[in-house]
Each structure stands twice: as C-alpha cells, then as structure tokens.
Design an enzyme around this catalytic site. Structure first.
Site, PDB file in Angstrom:
ATOM      1  N   ARG A  12     -20.417 112.761  80.707  1.00  0.00           N
ATOM      2  CA  ARG A  12     -21.556 111.816  80.893  1.00  0.00           C
ATOM      3  C   ARG A  12     -20.573 110.334  80.959  1.00  0.00           C
ATOM      4  O   ARG A  12     -20.879 109.848  81.931  1.00  0.00           O
ATOM      5  CB  ARG A  12     -22.090 111.630  79.474  1.00  0.00           C
ATOM      6  CG  ARG A  12     -23.453 110.878  79.793  1.00  0.00           C
ATOM      7  CD  ARG A  12     -24.297 110.760  78.550  1.00  0.00           C
ATOM      8  NE  ARG A  12     -25.009 112.028  78.141  1.00  0.00           N
ATOM      9  CZ  ARG A  12     -25.797 112.321  77.224  1.00  0.00           C
ATOM     10  NH1 ARG A  12     -26.223 111.123  76.666  1.00  0.00           N
ATOM     11  NH2 ARG A  12     -26.237 113.363  77.064  1.00  0.00           N
ATOM     12  N   HIS A  37     -28.802 117.221  87.106  1.00  0.00           N
ATOM     13  CA  HIS A  37     -28.808 116.221  86.086  1.00  0.00           C
ATOM     14  C   HIS A  37     -29.865 116.052  85.048  1.00  0.00           C
ATOM     15  O   HIS A  37     -30.639 115.277  85.513  1.00  0.00           O
ATOM     16  CB  HIS A  37     -28.109 114.827  86.719  1.00  0.00           C
ATOM     17  CG  HIS A  37     -27.545 113.930  85.635  1.00  0.00           C
ATOM     18  ND1 HIS A  37     -26.409 114.193  85.043  1.00  0.00           N
ATOM     19  CD2 HIS A  37     -28.180 112.720  85.028  1.00  0.00           C
ATOM     20  CE1 HIS A  37     -25.984 113.271  84.262  1.00  0.00           C
ATOM     21  NE2 HIS A  37     -27.101 112.190  84.037  1.00  0.00           N
ATOM     22  N   TYR A  69     -40.130 101.801  95.250  1.00  0.00           N
ATOM     23  CA  TYR A  69     -39.872 100.493  96.173  1.00  0.00           C
ATOM     24  C   TYR A  69     -38.743 100.448  97.152  1.00  0.00           C
ATOM     25  O   TYR A  69     -38.861  99.818  98.122  1.00  0.00           O
ATOM     26  CB  TYR A  69     -40.305  99.113  95.499  1.00  0.00           C
ATOM     27  CG  TYR A  69     -41.560  99.079  94.878  1.00  0.00           C
ATOM     28  CD1 TYR A  69     -42.726  99.420  95.612  1.00  0.00           C
ATOM     29  CD2 TYR A  69     -41.664  98.766  93.655  1.00  0.00           C
ATOM     30  CE1 TYR A  69     -43.944  99.057  94.724  1.00  0.00           C
ATOM     31  CE2 TYR A  69     -42.768  98.953  92.893  1.00  0.00           C
ATOM     32  CZ  TYR A  69     -44.032  98.796  93.331  1.00  0.00           C
ATOM     33  OH  TYR A  69     -45.196  98.733  92.831  1.00  0.00           O
TER      34      TYR A  69
END
Length: 813
Positions: free
Chosen positions: A31, A77, A121
């Site tokens: 990680r 993931h 967006y």
C-alpha cells in the site's frame, strides 16, 4: 449432537502481535511504500495497468476518470474509490510530480490546495512518458501474479524504461515506516544511470557530478551541498528549500518583493495567508499589502512594501517565519527484495539498473523465441514456394485439412508448425513478390536472432542496449533543471530594529512571573487602578519601553529569558498578564528575580550577578544578546544549592553590598570583580560563616544618596546610613548589623536601599502582605534592633520583603 467446537487458548499479546505483524507487512508491501524498481506504489501501478488494458493511452481520446477508477477497484484494487481517485489525480498534478504519468482534462485541483472535481466530471489518459513504463509488458518482461479474486492477472512491477522513483520521487507513511524521496531531473538521473552501467563502483562524488540535487516541479533553491551528500550517502538527511523571490523597485521609489516560485508541497494559499497575518498583526513594520497575482502565465505573489522599508530584512523575515523557506527531510525508503529498506542514491540507481537488466534479458528471451518460431515458419514457406506445383496437387488430392497437413509433411519433410502455416496460406502469397518478401524477412530474422543472442550471451552488449534505450528516453523527454542548487545555507540576518513598528508601551512583570505590554491608551484609562494580577502578587518591574527594546528576565536558577518587547503579549492594563512559562520553557520551581530593560546591547555596560552563597560575577552586557530565544538560556554557572539573588545593569563604577541572614553587611567596589564570560561562575563576594547565607545583595551607584532599611524575621525594621558601611574589599566577612540576643535572636530577611518616601512590602508566614512606609522609620546604628512594626505573634514571622513599585508615581516622575 454436533461435535463440540474446538477453541485455542492463546495469550492475547501473541495473537495481537501475530495479527499486527501480518497487517504491517501488508501495509508496507502492498500500500504505502514504492518499489525500488519502478518507483510506484501498488495503487499507482494498478491504475496505469488498468488504463493500458482499457486502451486508454496517450494517442487515444480522454476517458472518464470514473471508468478508470471502477476498472481499478473491480479488477485489481479492492479499496475505496476516493483513495484510487486521489492517487490518479496526484499522478497528473504538475506542481506535485516532476513528469506527469497521467494527463487529465478538467479540474484536477490546484497549488492552493483546492480539491479536484468529482471523478464523474474529469477525464484522464496515460501520459506518453508513463506509456514508456508499460512498453513490452506483454513480452514476459515482468512477473505477473493473480489478482485479488483470481479472475485476472496483474504485474508485480512495471518494465519502467526510465528511473521513475528518482525522477518523480515518492512520499508515504506506512506501519513503522515512512518515505520521502524528492523528485530529480530526468536527464541527470539517466546520465548517472549510464555512468553507473559503465562503472558500477563509482564513488558518490562522481554520481553527484551528474545528479546535482533534487529538481522540484515548482523550482526554487536547495541550499547545503554537504547536507545533500549526507542524504544521498545514507538515505536520510535534510536540506533547506526556499522559494524564488526578487526585490523590484516600482513607481514612487517604493519596493516590492515578487515571489515567482515556492517550495515543494507548500500550499500557496496558506503561504499568502500567513504573510498577510504578519502584516495584519504588525509583527514587522513595512509591509503595505500582500497580493496573489497568479494567473495562467505563472505563479506570482507580490508583497508591496511601505516607503523606506528595508526590503532585504523583510524578505529574510519571510524566509524565517513562513513556508517561503522550509526544510526538506530525505527519508529514502523503498521496497527492495520484498522488504522496506533505507537506500542511498547509489543503491536506488543500482536497484533500477538491475531491474533493467532483468527486463531486457526477459524481453530478449521472449523476442528470440518469437523470432526462432517465425524463422522456422518462413523457412517452411520458402521451401513450399520452390515445390509449389507438387504441393498444390498433393493438397487437392487430400480429404481434409488434417489429411493435407499429414500428406505434405510426409512428402516434403515439413514440421507440424510449417505444415499448419502452408495449409493456411492465402492465394496472393503465391506471387513472385511474396517470395522476395520472404527472403527479406528471413535475412531480417537472422540478424535479429544474432542480435538477441549477443545480448543474452554478452553482459557488455546487454549494457550497451540499456544505455542506448536510456539515451533515447533522455532525448525524447528530458527538460531543463528548474531547481537551483547552492553550496552554502544562507544565514538569515533580520534587522528587527528596522522592521518593528516603534511604539511606546508600558511593560509590567509581576513577582509571580506574569508579563505583558500595555498600550499607553489602556494604561491612561486605568491609571488609578492596580494592574491586573492576583491579590498575593505584586509588581516586580514597571516601565515605559519601546517595542524595539529588549526585556531580560533573570531567574533564581541562573537562567535568563530574552524577550524582544514587541513579542510580549499585548494585554489590557486591567487584565492579568501571561505567565512567562507560556513563552519559554521554564522549570516548575524556577522564578523571576529581576527584569532589566535594554535599549542597545552595544553600550559599554555590564551585568552584575549576586548569589545566595555570596558569589559575585560581572560580564559584558553584549554577551547576553541572543539570536535564538525560544528557551531559557544560561546566565551564569551556579553551584549546587546556590540561587541567584539579584542582577544589576551597571557602568562598572559603583559599589556592591551584601547582607547576610546572621546580620553581616559588606560593601566593596564593583571594580574588584573581574569581567568573565557568560557561563562562568564568578568569584567570592562575601565570606560567610557556617550556616549563614546572603539574603540581600545589590549594586549601589556611586552617587547613591538614599538609606538602607533592614527587616528582621521578628518584624523589626530600622534605617541606616551608607557611611555606617565604609568601603572594604571583597571576600571579607563584613560588619555586624544586628544586636546579639541570647534568646530568640533576630535574623535578617532583607536589606533594601530605599528613599524616605517609599513603602516596604512585608510578607509574613500567613501570606498576608503589610505595607510599611519608610517615612516613619527612625535612624538606628548598626548594633541596634530597630522598631517592631509587624505583629509576628498574630501574622507569623516575616518571609519576604520588597520595595513597592508605585505605577502612578513612577510615570509622573
């Protein structure tokens, strides 16, 4: 009955230790920390690989970021979408990453700390440089492992045809480990890697002739090459990073500071806010306005200055007190051989070079295998063309494809692979042109096989191949260095006298250690009122000072606190001050014994220290001008059991007077005390009997015309004249000041030089404070006891005595 469940009886610490160990290993490896080979954390690697699999490459149109995030979460993931999107966005932010790995369309945040638009967006695709990291991933260059649900495979590491970890840096915090690797210049890192390929044992100095230092995306200046060398050698270290600022003259002769670059990872909006707070709080005088003029042409912060302001000092102040200058801490930790490791510059380069050798060898093996297969097929096709008519006749006689393959294999000796290629041959391939093409392809394959065999058989050829590819990367993607490297760390000199707004203020220090400065306006409005403090407290110091002055506070344990007056808390006259322990670190059993105002440290004056054990020390005032004053500093060296009684600021021409508990008084010239350094202990001022100690000690100016007042523990007060104590020499016992009594003898609590119109404040055992006017006290000779003015039977014995500071009268005078 079902079989009884089986329980394991294990110690809690063993279970927690085991589980936390597994958790830590996962966090560290999977990680938070980057791999030394490709410089990527797992989430970054998975994002790039998912985009490649989705054909979301640099030569294709942008795709919605939400689609990429969904693919990454769904396939590789299994974590939160926000963490994946944040990683995606960071890889596109030009102010955080030296060479973007992702290109984004839409709002991807700002250097002011603004968040990016929602993933629905924005649009993203792999950058051209990141695509170079993924090249040849299908050629068995790197190891693949099953994904989290065993439905797909993902790469353990990317081929990474440039040293991404050093080029883009990394930052992260995991369980027990953290990493901070700064970004560097791509061209410099590639040059260093090429040099190390040729000379693996090169000393660090040679590597640093290529890699000058970090190259931050926002530019700026790095200071301290010696510190850089240490960081690159050990993997840990720190350097000073400052923004780029110039001083410009504008109309009317005014100056302004124009900041065009700020340090790495500093949020611009916070920096501008902090600068404006300095202007608003009047920490320094001279800043008229702080303005952020950043636009699409580039970053620009303008600090407009007042006329006559010292621009250089203000710039140095901003470097010192804002994030315009910061310290960058190197902590170059990466995953090497499946474990976290603190690595120096050479180790990081070696890890990358070894990875590249592995990648190129694996790629060459794969390409050699493919070339040999193709060569075998091409040889079969060329042989087939030479016996074409017989071949066609044999195929026409065959029953089906399998029979045709078997027949031509038996007749002409073709292998199964060649026979498959022949029966799948298209009619246009039987032209004369195709024969020439096959011959050409055969020659090319021969050369390719020879080249690949050379790479696999010669380490020299392998190194040449890697160097050639690195040079191509440099030519294609390298740009100019943005960060300037300076050898020395500049000492920041700030002339506070020039920059502090000069204002008259009233400064008070209480006996319990509460300090404040008050505006003359607040003081005038409350002049008939006692300043804010506890009932059991009293003023130790009260004076009108300027904000450009300095206040020195001396403590009983031989330390001193250096406080520029402008840094004292600005508090109303009626309100309590702030305890000095809130301004600097001070021991709980330490207290203020004297406060001295200093206008200039350049004056030819001395500090005189007098202690309970009868020691006297004289030092030059300028020795006590401090550069750093966040802690209490050492004023003099005290022996165990000794405490500081008083400190005086003198011109060196006066006398010193010691008074002891058993009633001895000694007067001698200050010139008998040699001048010593700041940390010295001093010399013996008065010779003390056993069990005796000094209770009062003070400097007496040469022209002093006042009187001496002594107070005993039984409340007896008397006035004496100075001529009763002729000047002697130091280290004597002195003259007696008390009448000897066989029963309940008096001991002195204090001897105070005072005028006849002053008030003595006498504190008794019950903590009550009694004011005793000196006007009504008669003269006595040295041997007399004096007048009893305190009823010690009712209040207890006298504990402390001091002269009352009348704030109304003091200012009137």
């Amino acid at each position: 009955m079902p079989e009884a469940e089986k329980y394991l009886d294990l110690p809690l610490e063993e279970v927690i230790g085991d589980r936390f160990g597994r958790y830590s290993k996962y966090i560290i490896q999977e990680r938070a920390l980057p791999d030394a080979k490709d410089g990527l954390k797992p989430v970054q690697r998975r994002i790039l690989y998912a985009m490649l699999r989705d054909n979301n490459t640099a030569d294709k149109p942008f795709r919605k970021a939400a689609k990429t995030v969904g693919n990454v979460i769904g396939n590789y993931h299994p974590h939160g979408d926000s963490s994946v999107y944040e990683a995606l966005v960071r890889m596109s932010q030009a102010w955080k990453i030296r060479h973007g790995l992702v290109e984004m369309q839409g709002n991807n945040g700002s250097i002011d700390g603004d968040p990016p638009a929602a993933m629905r967006y924005t649009e993203a695709r792999i950058s051209a440089l990141a695509q170079e990291m993924l090249n040849d991933i299908g050629k068995e260059t790197v190891e693949f492992i099953p994904n989290f649900d065993d439905t797909d495979k993902e790469p353990v590491v990317l081929p990474a045809y440039f040293p991404n970890l050093l080029v883009n840096g990394s930052t992260g915090i995991s369980s027990g480990y953290a990493t901070d690797i700064p970004p560097h210049n791509l061209g410099e890192v590639i040059d260093a890697a090429i040099h190390m390929l040729d000379q693996p044992d090169s000393p660090l100095e040679e590597i640093m002739s290529f890699i000058k230092g970090p190259d931050f995306p926002g530019g700026g200046t790095v200071q301290g090459t010696q510190n850089l060398k240490q960081a690159y050698e050990t993997g840990k270290g720190k350097v000073v990073v400052r923004g780029t600022a110039t001083i410009e003259t504008v109309r009317g002769g005014k100056e302004q500071i124009v900041i065009s670059e700020i340090p790495y990872e500093v949020v611009k909006a916070n920096l501008v806010k902090r600068m404006d707070e300095i202007r608003f709080d009047k920490k320094i005088d001279g800043i008229a306005e702080v303005r952020d003029d950043t636009d699409r042409t580039g970053l620009q912060i303008v600090v407009e200055l007042k006329k006559e302001a010292d621009a250089q000092s203000i710039l140095h102040y901003l470097y010192k007190h804002t994030d315009l200058q910061v310290t960058y801490h190197f902590n170059m930790v990466a995953i090497a051989d499946k474990a976290p490791k603190l690595m120096g510059l050479k180790e990081l380069l070696s890890a990358y070079i070894n990875h590249q050798k592995e990648v190129v060898i694996n790629r060459s093996r794969y390409e050699l295998d493919q070339a040999l297969r193709r060569q075998h097929i091409v040889e079969g096709l060329m042989k087939a063309v030479s016996v074409l008519d017989e071949l066609i006749a044999l195929i026409r006689q065959s029953k089906d494809k399998a029979d045709a393959k078997q027949n031509i294999a038996d007749a002409f000796g073709f292998t199964d692979v060649q026979a498959e290629a022949i029966v799948n041959l298209q009619l246009y391939r039987l032209t004369n042109t195709d024969v020439v093409t096959l011959e050409k392809e055969a020659d090319e394959l021969k050369q390719t096989i020879q080249r690949l065999n050379e790479i696999l058989g010669s380490s020299k050829k392998l190194v040449q191949t890697i160097k050639k590819e690195l040079k191509q990367m440099k030519k294609k993607y390298a740009d100019d260095r943005r960060t300037i490297i300076e050898e020395m760390v500049e000492e920041l000199k700030v002339d506070m006298q020039v920059m502090i707004p000069a204002e008259e203020v009233v400064v008070t220090v209480s006996r319990d250690g509460y300090v404040k400065r008050t505006s003359p306006r607040s003081y005038s409005a409350s002049i008939d009122e006692r300043p804010g403090m506890k009932d059991t407290d009293d003023l130790l110091f009260f004076e009108e000072m300027n904000t450009t002055d300095t206040l020195l506070l001396f403590t009983s344990q031989g330390r001193y606190i250096y406080i520029p007056v402008h840094q004292l808390p600005d508090i109303r006259w009626k309100d309590d001050g702030q305890h000095v322990g809130n301004l600097v670190t001070l021991a709980a059993d330490d207290g203020i014994v004297r406060a001295l105002p200093v206008r200039s440290f350049e004056e030819d004056r001395y500090l005189l220290f007098l202690t309970k054990n009868g020691m006297a020390k004289r030092s030059v005032l300028s020795d006590y001008q401090a550069q750093r004053f966040s802690n209490a500093l050492i004023a003099l060296k005290l022996k165990e059991g000794d405490t500081l009684l008083d400190v005086a600021l003198t011109d060196g021409s006066g006398d010193i007077f010691f008074a002891t508990k058993q009633g001895y008084g000694l007067r001698f010239s200050e010139s008998e005390i040699n001048i010593v350094g700041q940390r010295a202990a001093g010399v013996k001022g008065i010779a003390l009997k056993d069990e005796d100690e000094a209770v009062s000690a003070f400097a007496v100016p040469a022209e002093h015309a006042g009187s001496l007042f002594s107070v005993s523990h039984r409340g007896a007060v008397k006035k004496m004249t100075w001529d009763q104590f002729p000047r002697s020499s130091r280290a004597k016992r002195g003259l007696t000041m008390l009448r000897e009594l066989k029963t309940n003898p008096h001991t002195l609590v204090a001897v105070i030089p005072a005028n006849v119109n002053e008030t003595l404040m006498v504190k008794t055992e019950d903590n009550s404070i009694h004011g005793v006017s000196t006007a009504g006290i008669r003269n006595y000779d040295r041997y007399q006891t004096g007048s009893y003015v305190i009823d010690t039977d009712a209040s207890g014995v006298v504990r402390d005595v001091w002269a009352y500071i009348d704030h109304e009268r003091s200012t009137e005078e």
